[in-house]
Motif scaffolding. Structure first.
Motif, short mmCIF file in Angstrom:
data_model
loop_
_atom_site.label_atom_id
_atom_site.label_comp_id
_atom_site.label_asym_id
_atom_site.label_seq_id
_atom_site.Cartn_x
_atom_site.Cartn_y
_atom_site.Cartn_z
N GLU A 167 46.31 74.66 57.50
CA GLU A 167 47.51 75.26 56.91
C GLU A 167 47.26 75.68 55.46
O GLU A 167 47.77 76.70 55.00
CB GLU A 167 48.67 74.26 56.98
N ARG A 168 46.44 74.91 54.76
CA ARG A 168 46.11 75.28 53.38
C ARG A 168 45.32 76.57 53.33
O ARG A 168 45.54 77.42 52.46
CB ARG A 168 45.33 74.15 52.71
N GLY A 209 44.15 74.92 46.56
CA GLY A 209 44.54 73.77 47.37
C GLY A 209 43.39 73.12 48.10
O GLY A 209 43.59 72.46 49.13
N VAL A 210 42.17 73.30 47.59
CA VAL A 210 40.99 72.71 48.22
C VAL A 210 40.79 71.30 47.66
O VAL A 210 40.54 71.12 46.46
CB VAL A 210 39.73 73.57 47.96
N THR A 211 40.91 70.30 48.52
CA THR A 211 40.77 68.90 48.11
C THR A 211 39.43 68.37 48.57
O THR A 211 39.13 68.37 49.78
CB THR A 211 41.90 68.05 48.69
N ALA A 261 36.57 74.62 61.67
CA ALA A 261 36.12 73.23 61.50
C ALA A 261 37.14 72.36 60.79
O ALA A 261 36.84 71.25 60.40
CB ALA A 261 34.80 73.21 60.73
N LEU A 262 38.36 72.87 60.63
CA LEU A 262 39.33 72.19 59.79
C LEU A 262 40.37 71.42 60.59
O LEU A 262 40.70 71.76 61.74
CB LEU A 262 40.06 73.21 58.90
N GLY A 263 40.90 70.36 59.96
CA GLY A 263 42.02 69.63 60.52
C GLY A 263 43.31 70.39 60.28
O GLY A 263 43.34 71.44 59.64
N VAL A 264 44.40 69.83 60.77
CA VAL A 264 45.68 70.52 60.72
C VAL A 264 46.11 70.83 59.28
O VAL A 264 46.50 71.95 58.96
CB VAL A 264 46.76 69.69 61.44
N VAL A 291 46.23 80.05 51.55
CA VAL A 291 45.32 80.76 50.65
C VAL A 291 45.24 82.23 51.06
O VAL A 291 45.27 83.13 50.21
CB VAL A 291 43.92 80.12 50.67
N ILE A 292 45.13 82.48 52.35
CA ILE A 292 45.07 83.86 52.85
C ILE A 292 46.30 84.64 52.41
O ILE A 292 46.21 85.78 51.93
CB ILE A 292 44.91 83.88 54.38
#
Length: 258
Positions: free
Chosen positions: A189-190, A140-142, A182-185, A194-195
């Motif tokens: 969540e993605r 799910g990495v965009t 460093a991530l947005g919302v 993944v975890i």
């Protein structure tokens, strides 16, 4: 209440580490089983980073024991840890800014072209790019582009690539140091998804985070470090935020049943 621990895949017993007169670890212990997410929490200076460095081969403890599947091991380098299926995504990212996302994913594991060209050192960039795109899609990495240096991407996208690299290559244990900082919302969540997916594949996930709601949302267990030692263990489903803060500050004590 202490969290119950299944048969550990990775276990640290009474690790001690000093830097000159500073005692970073004072008999720290840690356990994690396969297919488990364990959050490692503690205030600044609690010893989290030093413990992770010892368990990922960056530092050698002065004393104590590290076991994999119940057998003592020596993790004298990150390479030794990787050979045992242990990967780490550090908070400082450790990406190569001049390389594209696919090259960063395969950093240190580059694929060579078949035949003579590979023997001459030619890289199989097309295959690496194809496989990288598949891995990024699965996780799910965009990314805005796979063709640009990673240094030109946003901080959140660089973080996503660093996390993906560790997750893709970890076969037994992955350490994630503040993976959502460093991530947005949406990206946060993605990463949490993944975890969970990695845990469901049987990989042990160690999450180092100061985000307590995030810890409670994704962890199966929580281990608390204070002043270089483990002071508490909790089942995430049975602990409150107040209890976690109390254990971190010393207001709440719990016997550590090693």
């Amino acid at each position: 209440m202490s969290g119950s621990v299944a048969e550990p895949l990775l276990r640290a017993r009474e690790l001690r580490k000093s830097y000159g007169s500073v005692q970073a670890l004072r008999g720290a212990s840690f356990d994690i089983a396969a297919g488990e997410v364990v959050a490692l929490i503690g205030d600044n200076g609690a010893g989290k980073s030093t413990l992770v460095k010892c368990l990922s081969g960056v530092e050698r403890p002065d004393s104590g024991e590290i076991l994999i599947d119940g057998r003592p091991v020596v993790l004298d380098s990150p390479t030794a840890a990787r050979q045992l299926g242990i990967e780490t995504a550090y908070q400082d990212l450790a990406v190569a800014p001049d390389l594209d996302p696919a090259a960063n994913l395969f950093l240190g594991r580059e694929l060579r072209r078949p035949g003579l060209l590979g023997a001459l050192g030619m890289l199989d960039k097309a295959t690496m790019r194809t496989q990288a795109a598949e891995h990024f899609a699965r996780l799910g990495v965009t990314l805005q582009s796979l063709d640009v240096p990673i240094g030109s991407l946003s901080g959140g996208q660089r973080q996503s690539v660093a996390v993906a690299r560790s997750v893709v290559w970890a076969s037994r244990v992955v350490f994630l140091d503040e993976p959502t900082a460093a991530l947005g919302v949406v990206q946060r969540e993605r990463v949490l998804d993944v975890i969970r997916a990695v845990r469901d594949d049987g990989v042990a996930v160690v999450l180092i985070s100061h985000n307590m709601p995030e810890v409670l949302a994704v962890a199966d267990r929580i281990e608390v470090l204070r002043m270089g030692a483990r002071v508490a263990r909790f089942a995430a489903a049975e602990v409150t935020l107040e209890q976690l803060v109390g254990a971190m500050t010393g207001a709440l004590t719990q016997e550590d049943d090693r």
